[in-house]
Every structure is written in C-alpha cells, then in structure tokens.
Design a protein around this motif. Sequence first.
Motif, PDB file in Angstrom:
ATOM      1  N   ARG A  76       0.619  -1.341  -0.301  1.00 48.18           N
ATOM      2  CA  ARG A  76      -0.002   0.055   0.226  1.00 48.18           C
ATOM      3  C   ARG A  76       0.725   1.525  -0.119  1.00 48.18           C
ATOM      4  NH1 ARG A  76      -2.416   0.389   6.290  1.00 48.18           N
ATOM      5  NH2 ARG A  76      -0.619   0.559   7.928  1.00 48.18           N
ATOM      6  N   LEU A  77       0.470   2.770  -0.882  1.00 46.06           N
ATOM      7  CA  LEU A  77       0.623   3.604  -0.214  1.00 46.06           C
ATOM      8  C   LEU A  77      -0.021   4.651   0.457  1.00 46.06           C
ATOM      9  CD1 LEU A  77       3.230   5.126  -1.474  1.00 46.06           C
ATOM     10  CD2 LEU A  77       1.215   6.397  -3.072  1.00 46.06           C
ATOM     11  N   VAL A  78       0.872   4.404   2.203  1.00 52.66           N
ATOM     12  CA  VAL A  78      -0.435   5.905   3.017  1.00 52.66           C
ATOM     13  C   VAL A  78      -0.322   6.975   2.436  1.00 52.66           C
ATOM     14  CG1 VAL A  78      -0.304   6.007   5.282  1.00 52.66           C
ATOM     15  CG2 VAL A  78       0.093   3.621   4.799  1.00 52.66           C
ATOM     16  N   GLU A  79      -1.534   7.867   1.888  1.00 47.50           N
ATOM     17  CA  GLU A  79      -1.535   9.469   1.663  1.00 47.50           C
ATOM     18  C   GLU A  79      -2.394  10.315   3.175  1.00 47.50           C
ATOM     19  OE1 GLU A  79      -2.405   9.721  -3.171  1.00 47.50           O
ATOM     20  OE2 GLU A  79      -3.791   8.280  -2.498  1.00 47.50           O
ATOM     21  N   ALA A  80      -1.952  11.144   2.745  1.00 46.79           N
ATOM     22  CA  ALA A  80      -2.006  11.933   3.667  1.00 46.79           C
ATOM     23  C   ALA A  80      -4.227  11.745   3.776  1.00 46.79           C
ATOM     24  CB  ALA A  80      -1.636  13.777   3.235  1.00 46.79           C
ATOM     25  N   ASN A  81      -4.035  12.256   5.406  1.00 50.51           N
ATOM     26  CA  ASN A  81      -5.761  11.998   5.849  1.00 50.51           C
ATOM     27  C   ASN A  81      -6.235  12.974   4.668  1.00 50.51           C
ATOM     28  OD1 ASN A  81      -7.975  11.685   6.854  1.00 50.51           O
ATOM     29  ND2 ASN A  81      -7.272  10.328   8.284  1.00 50.51           N
ATOM     30  N   PRO A  82      -7.369  12.939   4.207  1.00 51.95           N
ATOM     31  CA  PRO A  82      -7.825  14.389   3.346  1.00 51.95           C
ATOM     32  C   PRO A  82      -8.553  14.985   4.481  1.00 51.95           C
ATOM     33  CG  PRO A  82      -9.488  12.032   2.772  1.00 51.95           C
ATOM     34  CD  PRO A  82      -7.794  12.035   3.447  1.00 51.95           C
ATOM     35  N   LEU A  83      -8.545  13.988   5.402  1.00 50.55           N
ATOM     36  CA  LEU A  83      -9.878  15.292   6.731  1.00 50.55           C
ATOM     37  C   LEU A  83      -8.870  14.994   7.404  1.00 50.55           C
ATOM     38  CD1 LEU A  83     -12.938  12.570   7.201  1.00 50.55           C
ATOM     39  CD2 LEU A  83     -12.972  14.263   5.810  1.00 50.55           C
ATOM     40  N   ALA A  84      -7.727  15.254   7.693  1.00 49.26           N
ATOM     41  CA  ALA A  84      -7.427  16.022   8.709  1.00 49.26           C
ATOM     42  C   ALA A  84      -5.549  15.790   8.251  1.00 49.26           C
ATOM     43  CB  ALA A  84      -7.070  15.363  10.300  1.00 49.26           C
ATOM     44  N   PRO A  85      -4.631  16.242   7.153  1.00 45.12           N
ATOM     45  CA  PRO A  85      -3.669  16.304   6.439  1.00 45.12           C
ATOM     46  C   PRO A  85      -2.975  16.157   7.419  1.00 45.12           C
ATOM     47  CG  PRO A  85      -4.806  18.444   6.140  1.00 45.12           C
ATOM     48  CD  PRO A  85      -5.873  17.330   6.215  1.00 45.12           C
ATOM     49  N   GLU A  86      -2.487  16.991   8.706  1.00 45.56           N
ATOM     50  CA  GLU A  86      -1.229  17.925   9.510  1.00 45.56           C
ATOM     51  C   GLU A  86      -1.095  16.471  10.255  1.00 45.56           C
ATOM     52  OE1 GLU A  86      -5.578  18.194  11.699  1.00 45.56           O
ATOM     53  OE2 GLU A  86      -5.224  18.500   9.754  1.00 45.56           O
ATOM     54  N   LEU A  87      -1.981  15.366  10.368  1.00 43.66           N
ATOM     55  CA  LEU A  87      -1.768  13.943  11.113  1.00 43.66           C
ATOM     56  C   LEU A  87      -0.350  13.134  10.619  1.00 43.66           C
ATOM     57  CD1 LEU A  87      -5.400  12.434  11.184  1.00 43.66           C
ATOM     58  CD2 LEU A  87      -3.761  13.940  13.230  1.00 43.66           C
ATOM     59  N   PRO A  88       0.011  12.471  11.687  1.00 37.69           N
ATOM     60  CA  PRO A  88       1.357  12.048  11.030  1.00 37.69           C
ATOM     61  C   PRO A  88       0.857  10.612  10.079  1.00 37.69           C
ATOM     62  CG  PRO A  88       1.315  11.373  12.891  1.00 37.69           C
ATOM     63  CD  PRO A  88       0.149  12.656  12.813  1.00 37.69           C
ATOM     64  N   LEU A  89       1.873  10.642   9.271  1.00 38.37           N
ATOM     65  CA  LEU A  89       2.362   9.093   8.602  1.00 38.37           C
ATOM     66  C   LEU A  89       3.208   8.156   9.349  1.00 38.37           C
ATOM     67  CD1 LEU A  89       3.848  10.338   5.033  1.00 38.37           C
ATOM     68  CD2 LEU A  89       1.394   9.489   5.625  1.00 38.37           C
ATOM     69  N   PRO A  90       2.692   6.704   9.328  1.00 37.34           N
ATOM     70  CA  PRO A  90       2.765   6.192  10.162  1.00 37.34           C
ATOM     71  C   PRO A  90       4.385   5.123  10.414  1.00 37.34           C
ATOM     72  CG  PRO A  90       1.399   4.693   8.648  1.00 37.34           C
ATOM     73  CD  PRO A  90       1.851   5.559   8.039  1.00 37.34           C
ATOM     74  N   PHE A  91       5.784   5.765   9.512  1.00 41.02           N
ATOM     75  CA  PHE A  91       6.874   5.765  10.337  1.00 41.02           C
ATOM     76  C   PHE A  91       7.403   7.246  10.919  1.00 41.02           C
ATOM     77  CE2 PHE A  91       7.110   9.275   6.841  1.00 41.02           C
ATOM     78  CZ  PHE A  91       7.829  10.411   7.270  1.00 41.02           C
ATOM     79  N   GLU A  92       6.785   8.130  10.897  1.00 40.99           N
ATOM     80  CA  GLU A  92       6.249   9.261  12.100  1.00 40.99           C
ATOM     81  C   GLU A  92       5.871   9.189  13.413  1.00 40.99           C
ATOM     82  OE1 GLU A  92       5.398  13.427  10.401  1.00 40.99           O
ATOM     83  OE2 GLU A  92       4.861  12.280   8.924  1.00 40.99           O
ATOM     84  N   ARG A  93       4.821   8.062  13.045  1.00 43.80           N
ATOM     85  CA  ARG A  93       4.417   7.926  14.929  1.00 43.80           C
ATOM     86  C   ARG A  93       4.913   6.840  15.140  1.00 43.80           C
ATOM     87  NH1 ARG A  93      -1.844   6.625  14.516  1.00 43.80           N
ATOM     88  NH2 ARG A  93      -2.308   8.780  14.714  1.00 43.80           N
ATOM     89  N   HIS A  94       5.699   6.042  14.442  1.00 44.24           N
ATOM     90  CA  HIS A  94       6.667   4.818  15.022  1.00 44.24           C
ATOM     91  C   HIS A  94       7.929   4.416  15.167  1.00 44.24           C
ATOM     92  CE1 HIS A  94       2.543   2.741  15.273  1.00 44.24           C
ATOM     93  NE2 HIS A  94       2.205   3.310  14.249  1.00 44.24           N
ATOM     94  N   CYS A  95       8.269   5.581  14.298  1.00 45.70           N
ATOM     95  CA  CYS A  95       9.925   5.416  14.385  1.00 45.70           C
ATOM     96  C   CYS A  95      10.543   6.858  13.964  1.00 45.70           C
ATOM     97  CB  CYS A  95      10.709   4.697  12.862  1.00 45.70           C
ATOM     98  SG  CYS A  95       9.763   2.956  12.473  1.00 45.70           S
ATOM     99  N   ALA A  96       9.756   7.626  14.060  1.00 48.67           N
ATOM    100  CA  ALA A  96      10.423   9.500  14.200  1.00 48.67           C
ATOM    101  C   ALA A  96      11.940   9.374  15.179  1.00 48.67           C
ATOM    102  CB  ALA A  96       9.462  10.184  15.207  1.00 48.67           C
TER     103      ALA A  96
END
Length: 251
Positions: A76-96
């Motif tokens: 899969r390709l995870v894109e920005a959440n259109p309803l909340a584009p400022e939310l972090p992608l998975p790598f930012e959440r788990h591997c920052a």
Amino acid sequence: MNPAQHFQRYFDVCKADSRDSQEQAFRIRYQVYCREFGYEAEENCPDGRERDEYDNHSRHSLLIHKGSQHPVGCVRLVEANPLAPELPLPFERHCAAALDRHRFDPDEFLPGQVAEFSRLAVVAGLRRRHSDQGREINLPQQTLEQRQRRGRFPVIPVSLLLAALSMLMASDADYGVAMLDPQLAQQLRQFGIHFERVGKTIDYQGPRAPYLIHRDNALRYLRDGVGELFFEINRSLYQRPEFANPCAARA
C-alpha cells in the motif's frame, strides 16, 4: 527470460480499490504480519484481517499468481488523510527517532507532499517456492545478469516495490518514504531502485532505517529488464481497461 517476461508469465498486479479486493490484501497481511511474524497482535484482528486507520486513505495493490488466480502479495501507499492532512504518517508515529532531521524533516513539507510505502507482504508458501527468500536475495556480489541467468532475480518483492512506485507517481505526493532493512535497500540499488537513506537503523519489525525516494528520480537508474518490468506493472495498474483488471473480475 528477463524480469518483465518472468512477471508476465507467472503474475499479474492490480489496484485493490474495491472492498472485496482490499479485504484480500488484509487477509494476506494477517497471515504474514500476525500469524507468521507476530508483528501485530492476532487478538486485534478477530476477523482474520489486518488493517488500521491508514487503510482508508491509502492506495492498495495486489499481486496475483496467474496459475492459481489467487492473490499472493500486497503493498500500500499511505497518503495524507484528506480529513486531517496534518496527522502523521505511520513512520512519523512509530519511527520518528530514527530520522536524521538534517537530511529529512517531515515538518518542512506540506501535507500530502510525502507518502509512505507500507505493508508489503507475500504469502509464505510462494516465498519458499520461489527464489525470493533472504538466502537467495542476500547475494550482493552477484550482478543483475547473473541473478537472471540463475533464476534468482527476486521478481516478487521487486514487483511489489515497483507497484508502490507506480502508485506514488499516480498520487499527488512528490516523495515516497519507506522503513527498509538496510541490506535490502543496498540490494535494491543493484536493480536501479535508489532509495536515499535519511536516518539510523532501529529495531522495528527487524532492523529498519528510513529511506526516501523522489518521484522525479525513481525511474532514472532502473536497470535493463527492471525498467521494462516497471512499465508492465504500471500498464496493469493504470493503463489497462477496467474490464481486464483481474481484481475487478474477482470482486
């Protein structure tokens, strides 16, 4: 037989953009990420499907084995959440903590400018039957031509990565980021898939480091045969009539 010919003979790839086709991807992820490797807790997937909050704003692809017509891999390709584009992608959440902010700082990019390659999975039986296990692709001294002659070109994982690149180019994102095993990233460079390392190795589902690729450079270095494979996969995903989409036929 070059990689594109090998792929055409044994596999197909398609967009998983319907509920049924996405659930096929979730079942593969459950088998690989939950039952086989234990990366995700089985009790969090009581229906035998591994999924998360990112799936609703991701592009999904399935790899189909032509002989059985069964789905055998996904990405899969995870894109920005259109309803909340400022939310972090998975790598930012788990591997920052792995990021070198001097080389790549997600905060310096606009929402949607970066997408993430994620949840690449291949069913165990096919990994063991074909030359795609670590013992076969862990051969950095071999050239691409030698691997093709010996039947050891890792067509399955490379095909799924190329599907992710195709999805990146169809998206609005400029960059794709991936948490990769550094040894795998080194091997991919032999095929002309050049990810730039932008951080340190951490233990996240095994040794992983953050890597970045720009859409404008993604195809520049592809080796002979690998470039043909990309264009075959891209044709299947985005240029083939919908009625010929094997996922559409299965849905």
